[in-house]
Write a protein that holds these residues in place. Sequence first.
Motif, PDB file in Angstrom:
ATOM      1  N   GLN A  52      42.266  -9.255  33.636  1.00 24.96           N
ATOM      2  CA  GLN A  52      42.994  -8.092  34.140  1.00 24.96           C
ATOM      3  C   GLN A  52      44.134  -7.702  33.205  1.00 24.96           C
ATOM      4  O   GLN A  52      44.362  -6.513  32.947  1.00 24.96           O
ATOM      5  N   THR A  53      44.843  -8.701  32.700  1.00 26.26           N
ATOM      6  CA  THR A  53      45.954  -8.426  31.785  1.00 26.26           C
ATOM      7  C   THR A  53      45.453  -7.766  30.511  1.00 26.26           C
ATOM      8  O   THR A  53      46.088  -6.847  29.976  1.00 26.26           O
TER       9      THR A  53
ATOM     10  N   ILE B 140      35.093 -13.316  32.067  1.00 24.98           N
ATOM     11  CA  ILE B 140      35.237 -13.962  30.757  1.00 24.98           C
ATOM     12  C   ILE B 140      35.501 -15.462  30.913  1.00 24.98           C
ATOM     13  O   ILE B 140      34.817 -16.297  30.305  1.00 24.98           O
ATOM     14  N   ILE B 141      36.492 -15.829  31.727  1.00 26.08           N
ATOM     15  CA  ILE B 141      36.799 -17.246  31.942  1.00 26.08           C
ATOM     16  C   ILE B 141      35.625 -17.942  32.626  1.00 26.08           C
ATOM     17  O   ILE B 141      35.322 -19.109  32.353  1.00 26.08           O
TER      18      ILE B 141
ATOM     19  N   PHE C 205      55.369 -15.215  31.169  1.00 25.19           N
ATOM     20  CA  PHE C 205      56.132 -15.778  32.280  1.00 25.19           C
ATOM     21  C   PHE C 205      56.062 -14.967  33.569  1.00 25.19           C
ATOM     22  O   PHE C 205      56.397 -15.476  34.635  1.00 25.19           O
ATOM     23  N   ILE C 206      55.640 -13.711  33.476  1.00 26.76           N
ATOM     24  CA  ILE C 206      55.652 -12.869  34.679  1.00 26.76           C
ATOM     25  C   ILE C 206      54.268 -12.301  35.001  1.00 26.76           C
ATOM     26  O   ILE C 206      53.709 -12.579  36.062  1.00 26.76           O
ATOM     27  N   ILE C 207      53.712 -11.519  34.078  1.00 22.33           N
ATOM     28  CA  ILE C 207      52.466 -10.798  34.355  1.00 22.33           C
ATOM     29  C   ILE C 207      51.332 -11.745  34.737  1.00 22.33           C
ATOM     30  O   ILE C 207      50.576 -11.494  35.688  1.00 22.33           O
TER      31      ILE C 207
ATOM     32  N   VAL D 159      40.225  -3.122  35.695  1.00 21.44           N
ATOM     33  CA  VAL D 159      41.249  -4.090  36.105  1.00 21.44           C
ATOM     34  C   VAL D 159      40.867  -4.744  37.433  1.00 21.44           C
ATOM     35  O   VAL D 159      41.169  -5.916  37.677  1.00 21.44           O
ATOM     36  N   GLY D 160      40.166  -3.991  38.269  1.00 25.46           N
ATOM     37  CA  GLY D 160      39.770  -4.515  39.572  1.00 25.46           C
ATOM     38  C   GLY D 160      38.478  -5.302  39.573  1.00 25.46           C
ATOM     39  O   GLY D 160      38.091  -5.868  40.602  1.00 25.46           O
TER      40      GLY D 160
END
Length: 501
Positions: free
Chosen positions: A171-172, A214-215, A161-163, A208-209
């Motif tokens: 990135q997550t 993947i998607i 719901f947030i990240i 992360v940057g």
Amino acid sequence: MVEKNMKNNYLIYLISFFSGFLSLAQEIIWMRLISFAGMSVPQTFSYTLAFFLLGIAVGAQIGKSICSKNVVSINTLGHIFILIAVVDLILIGLVYWYLNILGISILFLGLCVFVCASIRGIVFPLIHHVGTEQVKAGAQISNVYFSNVFGSALAPILIGFIILDYFNTQQTYFLICFLTLVIGFLCLNAGTVKRVVVVLGVGVLVLVGVSERIILELSKGRWDEGKYPSQIFENKYGFIQVYDDEVIFGANVYDGKFNTDIFKNTNGIERAYLLTAIHPNAENILVIGLSTGSWVKVLSTMPNVKKITVIEINPAYIDLIKQHPIVSNLLRDGRIEFIFDDGRKWIQKNQDKKFDIVLMNTTWHWRAYVSNLLSKDFFSFVSHSLSDTGVIYYNTTESLDAYYTAKKVFPYVYKYRFMILASHEKQTLDFDSVQKNLCNLRDYLTQKNVFLGQECILATNEIMKNPLLSYKEIDFSSLGRKPEVITDDNMIVEFKYGKGL
């Protein structure tokens, strides 16, 4: 067998918390990837969960074996967390390589979930062993378990719901790997390994940057062989892919095109124009599902419309519409209200509102949760939301059971291509009235007619190419069985007769 000098119970509680939190967080990411790869069929949930639980069970057995044969300390936990992070990084690298070289494989993704869960499953038996060795009291045991369960419960809320509103899926995933390294670092004794972990952690933060890959790989070839989407919009609600600047996919499934030209007609837009011809005096319209906005644009040209309420669950579609001149002026049309909510819930909460037209050109009948919009239960709600002369018009995406279900609620049901037109009143379609109504359509902001002169006749021909079939004329023989009523409980379009994996 176990190191006796555990100095800080709070550290064990913290480790236990993050053991549960990071495991469930990673499961959510794998679930998201497999659901996307599997085009959101409901079976992807049970498929992912099965591999995850099996992996946790295998990992727990390995953890038990380690506890019985080795001296276990907080430092040991640190090494396990480092191993978990490294394995996670290897897995996502393998997924990218596999997708790039061999394409989508649900089985391969499932095996990755199993390996990920197996490695993460090792750590909790060790945490429990270290955390309760000195103090066997029930309070100590329950505190260790509570910390783990609390972390597991918090992960879906925080990640889902947030990240995911601030970071994309890739990135997550790397953030979870980074946090895993941080916990490992806190557990380790001072030494060379800690310095290696710092270097590895910096490397993960750099990842992360890195732009989404993947998607992008999972999206390759969905519209055209070997072609990647030109844009991907992602948030906690899902994914929107754009191909060739006009073709839209939602969560890896075709969702529409930017087009309102009935003569170009690359998206079956004559189906939208049918509504303008069959109910020309409509004043209050409800649209569930925005997509490209092309259908809303067509309805906005009806001369008597006073308000169009659009219910869309994913606000990213607005960002998409802003970029396309064909539909961008919808955002400047004062008659149109955009509400970001679940369509079914909104109708249930607003049963006092009445609509002349309810339009749902929504998702495929075999996708997860689609029964919420195709069930007899839902259409009972919609029936109460129609005005006396109102109609509901929705896409069955070729589910014949949807026609049968509609007939259980509405006395008049018609088929136009793959669309259902249902009402409490009889509907008719004739050439002259269609032509007259099409000639009256005009852009609300510019006041220019949509069709001029001969174009009205040509547009009418486009609509009349496909007959408006009464319920008695619908051919159910291709089912090879008796049609069945779709309900909230049986969900037959998703499971019994769904696409599956």
